[in-house]
Scaffold this active site. Structure first.
Site, mmCIF file in Angstrom:
data_model
loop_
_atom_site.group_PDB
_atom_site.id
_atom_site.type_symbol
_atom_site.label_atom_id
_atom_site.label_comp_id
_atom_site.label_asym_id
_atom_site.label_seq_id
_atom_site.Cartn_x
_atom_site.Cartn_y
_atom_site.Cartn_z
ATOM 1 N N TYR A 14 32.437 -3.430 20.507
ATOM 2 C CA TYR A 14 31.916 -2.327 21.336
ATOM 3 C C TYR A 14 32.906 -2.021 22.467
ATOM 4 O O TYR A 14 32.687 -2.424 23.607
ATOM 5 C CB TYR A 14 30.543 -2.704 21.910
ATOM 6 C CG TYR A 14 29.484 -2.855 20.842
ATOM 7 C CD1 TYR A 14 29.098 -1.772 20.060
ATOM 8 C CD2 TYR A 14 28.866 -4.081 20.617
ATOM 9 C CE1 TYR A 14 28.130 -1.906 19.075
ATOM 10 C CE2 TYR A 14 27.893 -4.220 19.623
ATOM 11 C CZ TYR A 14 27.539 -3.131 18.861
ATOM 12 O OH TYR A 14 26.582 -3.265 17.892
ATOM 13 N N TRP A 42 28.715 1.492 27.289
ATOM 14 C CA TRP A 42 27.393 1.742 26.717
ATOM 15 C C TRP A 42 26.400 1.846 27.861
ATOM 16 O O TRP A 42 26.450 1.061 28.821
ATOM 17 C CB TRP A 42 26.988 0.604 25.775
ATOM 18 C CG TRP A 42 27.144 0.943 24.324
ATOM 19 C CD1 TRP A 42 26.169 1.338 23.467
ATOM 20 C CD2 TRP A 42 28.360 0.924 23.545
ATOM 21 N NE1 TRP A 42 26.695 1.574 22.214
ATOM 22 C CE2 TRP A 42 28.029 1.329 22.234
ATOM 23 C CE3 TRP A 42 29.689 0.625 23.832
ATOM 24 C CZ2 TRP A 42 28.980 1.423 21.219
ATOM 25 C CZ3 TRP A 42 30.626 0.720 22.823
ATOM 26 C CH2 TRP A 42 30.269 1.114 21.536
ATOM 27 N N TRP A 65 22.773 1.522 28.519
ATOM 28 C CA TRP A 65 21.849 0.534 29.106
ATOM 29 C C TRP A 65 22.523 -0.818 29.276
ATOM 30 O O TRP A 65 22.097 -1.619 30.108
ATOM 31 C CB TRP A 65 20.494 0.492 28.413
ATOM 32 C CG TRP A 65 20.337 -0.107 27.045
ATOM 33 C CD1 TRP A 65 21.233 -0.139 26.042
ATOM 34 C CD2 TRP A 65 19.142 -0.746 26.559
ATOM 35 N NE1 TRP A 65 20.673 -0.742 24.933
ATOM 36 C CE2 TRP A 65 19.390 -1.125 25.221
ATOM 37 C CE3 TRP A 65 17.882 -1.019 27.088
ATOM 38 C CZ2 TRP A 65 18.432 -1.775 24.431
ATOM 39 C CZ3 TRP A 65 16.942 -1.648 26.295
ATOM 40 C CH2 TRP A 65 17.205 -2.030 24.989
ATOM 41 N N TYR A 95 36.135 0.730 16.567
ATOM 42 C CA TYR A 95 34.739 1.175 16.518
ATOM 43 C C TYR A 95 34.613 2.437 15.672
ATOM 44 O O TYR A 95 35.416 3.355 15.766
ATOM 45 C CB TYR A 95 34.201 1.460 17.932
ATOM 46 C CG TYR A 95 32.738 1.838 17.916
ATOM 47 C CD1 TYR A 95 31.760 0.852 17.876
ATOM 48 C CD2 TYR A 95 32.344 3.169 17.904
ATOM 49 C CE1 TYR A 95 30.412 1.193 17.826
ATOM 50 C CE2 TYR A 95 30.996 3.521 17.855
ATOM 51 C CZ TYR A 95 30.038 2.527 17.818
ATOM 52 O OH TYR A 95 28.707 2.860 17.768
ATOM 53 N N GLY A 97 18.207 1.969 21.346
ATOM 54 C CA GLY A 97 18.874 0.704 21.669
ATOM 55 C C GLY A 97 18.478 -0.410 20.715
ATOM 56 O O GLY A 97 18.983 -1.517 20.803
ATOM 57 N N ASP A 112 18.663 -0.702 17.126
ATOM 58 C CA ASP A 112 19.236 0.076 16.041
ATOM 59 C C ASP A 112 18.513 0.001 14.693
ATOM 60 O O ASP A 112 18.079 1.002 14.166
ATOM 61 C CB ASP A 112 20.695 -0.335 15.830
ATOM 62 C CG ASP A 112 21.517 -0.221 17.109
ATOM 63 O OD1 ASP A 112 20.943 0.076 18.167
ATOM 64 O OD2 ASP A 112 22.727 -0.429 17.051
ATOM 65 N N ARG A 121 24.217 -7.647 10.344
ATOM 66 C CA ARG A 121 24.361 -6.233 10.716
ATOM 67 C C ARG A 121 23.475 -5.346 9.838
ATOM 68 O O ARG A 121 22.995 -5.772 8.787
ATOM 69 C CB ARG A 121 25.832 -5.805 10.557
ATOM 70 C CG ARG A 121 26.807 -6.550 11.447
ATOM 71 C CD ARG A 121 26.748 -6.143 12.895
ATOM 72 N NE ARG A 121 26.911 -4.710 13.098
ATOM 73 C CZ ARG A 121 26.864 -4.113 14.286
ATOM 74 N NH1 ARG A 121 26.635 -4.814 15.378
ATOM 75 N NH2 ARG A 121 27.015 -2.820 14.399
ATOM 76 N N TRP A 166 18.105 -6.299 14.869
ATOM 77 C CA TRP A 166 16.797 -6.015 15.477
ATOM 78 C C TRP A 166 15.646 -6.275 14.502
ATOM 79 O O TRP A 166 14.531 -5.798 14.712
ATOM 80 C CB TRP A 166 16.757 -4.574 16.004
ATOM 81 C CG TRP A 166 17.678 -4.392 17.177
ATOM 82 C CD1 TRP A 166 18.982 -3.988 17.136
ATOM 83 C CD2 TRP A 166 17.395 -4.649 18.561
ATOM 84 N NE1 TRP A 166 19.520 -3.962 18.411
ATOM 85 C CE2 TRP A 166 18.573 -4.359 19.300
ATOM 86 C CE3 TRP A 166 16.259 -5.085 19.262
ATOM 87 C CZ2 TRP A 166 18.657 -4.499 20.691
ATOM 88 C CZ3 TRP A 166 16.336 -5.209 20.650
ATOM 89 C CH2 TRP A 166 17.519 -4.919 21.341
ATOM 90 N N GLU A 200 25.488 -12.041 21.382
ATOM 91 C CA GLU A 200 24.846 -10.725 21.475
ATOM 92 C C GLU A 200 23.326 -10.884 21.447
ATOM 93 O O GLU A 200 22.601 -10.236 22.208
ATOM 94 C CB GLU A 200 25.318 -9.872 20.289
ATOM 95 C CG GLU A 200 24.802 -8.438 20.314
ATOM 96 C CD GLU A 200 25.447 -7.582 19.221
ATOM 97 O OE1 GLU A 200 26.105 -8.157 18.313
ATOM 98 O OE2 GLU A 200 25.296 -6.351 19.267
HETATM 99 C C1 GLC Z 1 24.009 -2.290 19.704
HETATM 100 C C2 GLC Z 1 22.627 -2.501 20.299
HETATM 101 C C3 GLC Z 1 22.451 -1.609 21.505
HETATM 102 C C4 GLC Z 1 23.574 -1.881 22.503
HETATM 103 C C5 GLC Z 1 24.957 -1.800 21.843
HETATM 104 C C6 GLC Z 1 26.072 -2.306 22.738
HETATM 105 O O1 GLC Z 1 24.170 -1.008 19.219
HETATM 106 O O2 GLC Z 1 21.634 -2.277 19.362
HETATM 107 O O3 GLC Z 1 21.209 -1.805 22.108
HETATM 108 O O4 GLC Z 1 23.509 -1.019 23.575
HETATM 109 O O5 GLC Z 1 24.985 -2.572 20.665
HETATM 110 O O6 GLC Z 1 25.831 -3.625 23.140
#
Ligand code: GLC
Length: 426
Positions: free
Chosen positions: A35, A39, A41, A87, A169, A171, A204, A354, A397
């Site tokens: 990532y 991002w 949140w 990414y 959030g 996914d 994933r 998730w 994570e």
């Molecule tokens: C994934 C998570 C998401 C988060 C992102 C970066 O997509 O599901 O909630 O913001 O990773 O950590």
């Protein structure tokens, strides 16, 4: 960097090192490679971690996020401050932000959707140290919150809908299958995922889900990310108890920030009442839990998820005893709280993103709500679970709620931040 340090003091040092290593100058990547951008949140929670040792850096994290705010008030879920090849899908696929029609000069490229608006609640906490800096964020926060009500509740239900699973959030939550079933993937050509090269693919989302994620990005891009078209016609539209709870809590915190600054909060008070009085739409009496539902058909998802425990966080307490009783039942099935999906459910998978793993930031919100609404012993149990998971699984994570091991990526900023700000062993 060692992911499993021995003592709490070592871990605190390493948590700080993770934030410093993931700092890209004013914003923190969730983790390198997997990532590599900002991002939404994640930055909010990460600010809480920074605040434990560098208050100025905490504020920058939030302020930088608002540098990417769209004229509509929307604050994107990913902001592409730089380019990175690790990414997918990147800025070229999203075709959002940057120089899109009506954008101001200097707007960065971004995704075209948002993410749970937890920022106002974080700012409310940080305001104690710097009320003047908090006050400057009131206007952009208010515009963002208004955008949620207009753009993500186009059918006027008084609850908030997501237009892409990534917007929640959470996914690949099995709940989204209901809405995703309608997404046509026939025009998604071949593409190369990068996530499965970096993380064990069994942790994933599946390819069929990814095809649908991309079809939804295609729909948004082809329609210029027009709120009206997306709000009414998006192929996927599901009301989300998590985003609605996060927004309701954030609206309460925004109103309180306004009152502290002698700003009239009556428009926010109306929005609070709107969400609070409609939250019960999520109640699925067959399951006995708050569940997501498809906006157009009204059909509820049939299983409880970690979001089912967020009502207290939003100040909704009508069914508190039932919520706590379900937590008790889950704790019998999974030693570590709070799994993202019902550990007794058919679709539960302890390692898959998730579909089961525990996420420290969700635990933080659930525990905050339970502590505020008269269930402090459960709040403490959740904190201890989070602490123990980080001790056994490292700054992963997310975590396997049965085995206690780390899942997904490593050296994660928001897990480090949650250790520093909340879960650490004292
Ligand atoms: C994934 C998570 C998401 C988060 C992102 C970066 O997509 O599901 O909630 O913001 O990773 O950590």
């Amino acid at each position: 960097m060692d992911d499993k340090p021995a003592t709490p003091a070592d871990m605190t040092r390493q948590a700080r090192e993770i934030l410093v290593a993931n700092d890209r100058g004013g914003y923190t990547v969730p983790t390198a490679d997997l990532y590599p951008f900002q991002w939404n949140w994640d930055s909010a929670f990460v600010a809480l971690g920074w605040a434990t040792f560098d208050s100025d850096r905490a504020w920058q994290e939030i302020e930088k996020l608002f540098d990417a705010q769209w004229p509509s008030g929307m604050v994107p879920h990913i902001i592409f401050w730089t380019e990175a090849s690790t990414y997918f899908p990147g800025a070229g696929v999203w075709q959002a932000g940057g120089n899109m029609a009506g954008a101001p000069d200097g707007l960065p490229f971004s995704s075209g959707i948002s993410q749970p608006p937890v920022v106002a609640s974080i700012v409310k906490g940080l305001a104690v140290d710097d009320p003047a800096r908090a006050a400057k964020l009131i206007e952009p926060l208010n515009r963002w919150h208004k955008w949620w009500h207009s753009a993500r509740d186009a059918y006027d239900l008084g609850v908030i809908a997501i237009t892409h699973p990534w917007e929640s959030g959470r996914d690949n939550l099995p709940d989204w299958d209901l809405g995703m079933a309608k997404v046509d993937t026939s025009r998604v050509g071949p593409y190369q995922r990068r996530d499965t090269e970096l993380v064990d693919p069994s942790m994933r989302p599946h390819k069929e889900e990814y095809d649908r994620y991309l079809a939804l990005v295609q729909f948004g891009a082809e329609n210029g990310w027009d709120d009206d078209i997306i709000g009414h016609k998006n192929p996927f539209l599901m009301a989300d108890p998590s985003i609605t709870a996060v927004l309701l809590a954030a609206e309460r915190d925004l109103a309180s920030l306004m009152k502290d600054n002698d700003i009239d909060s009556s428009e926010v008070d109306v929005r609070i009442e709107r969400l609070a009085s409609n939250y019960d739409r999520f109640w699925n009496s067959e399951v006995g839990a708050y569940c997501a539902f498809d906006v157009r058909s009204g059909t509820h998802a049939g299983t409880a998820t970690s979001a089912s425990f967020l009502a207290p966080y939003a100040g909704v307490t009508d069914r508190l005893d039932t919520v706590v009783a379900m937590l008790e039942a889950w704790s019998q099935a999974a030693p570590y709280l709070v799994p993202s999906f019902d550990p007794r459910g058919e679709r539960f998978e302890a390692n898959r993103y998730w579909c089961g793993p525990v996420w420290a930031v969700v635990n933080y919100m659930i525990a905050t709500g339970l502590a505020e609404q008269g269930a402090p012993e459960w709040a403490e149990r959740i904190r201890i679970s989070t602490r123990d998971l980080i001790i056994t699984g490292g700054f992963a994570e997310s975590f396997n709620p049965v085995a206690g091991s780390g899942t997904g990526g490593h050296t994660f900023s928001w897990t480090a931040a949650m250790w520093l700000a909340w879960a650490h062993a004292e």
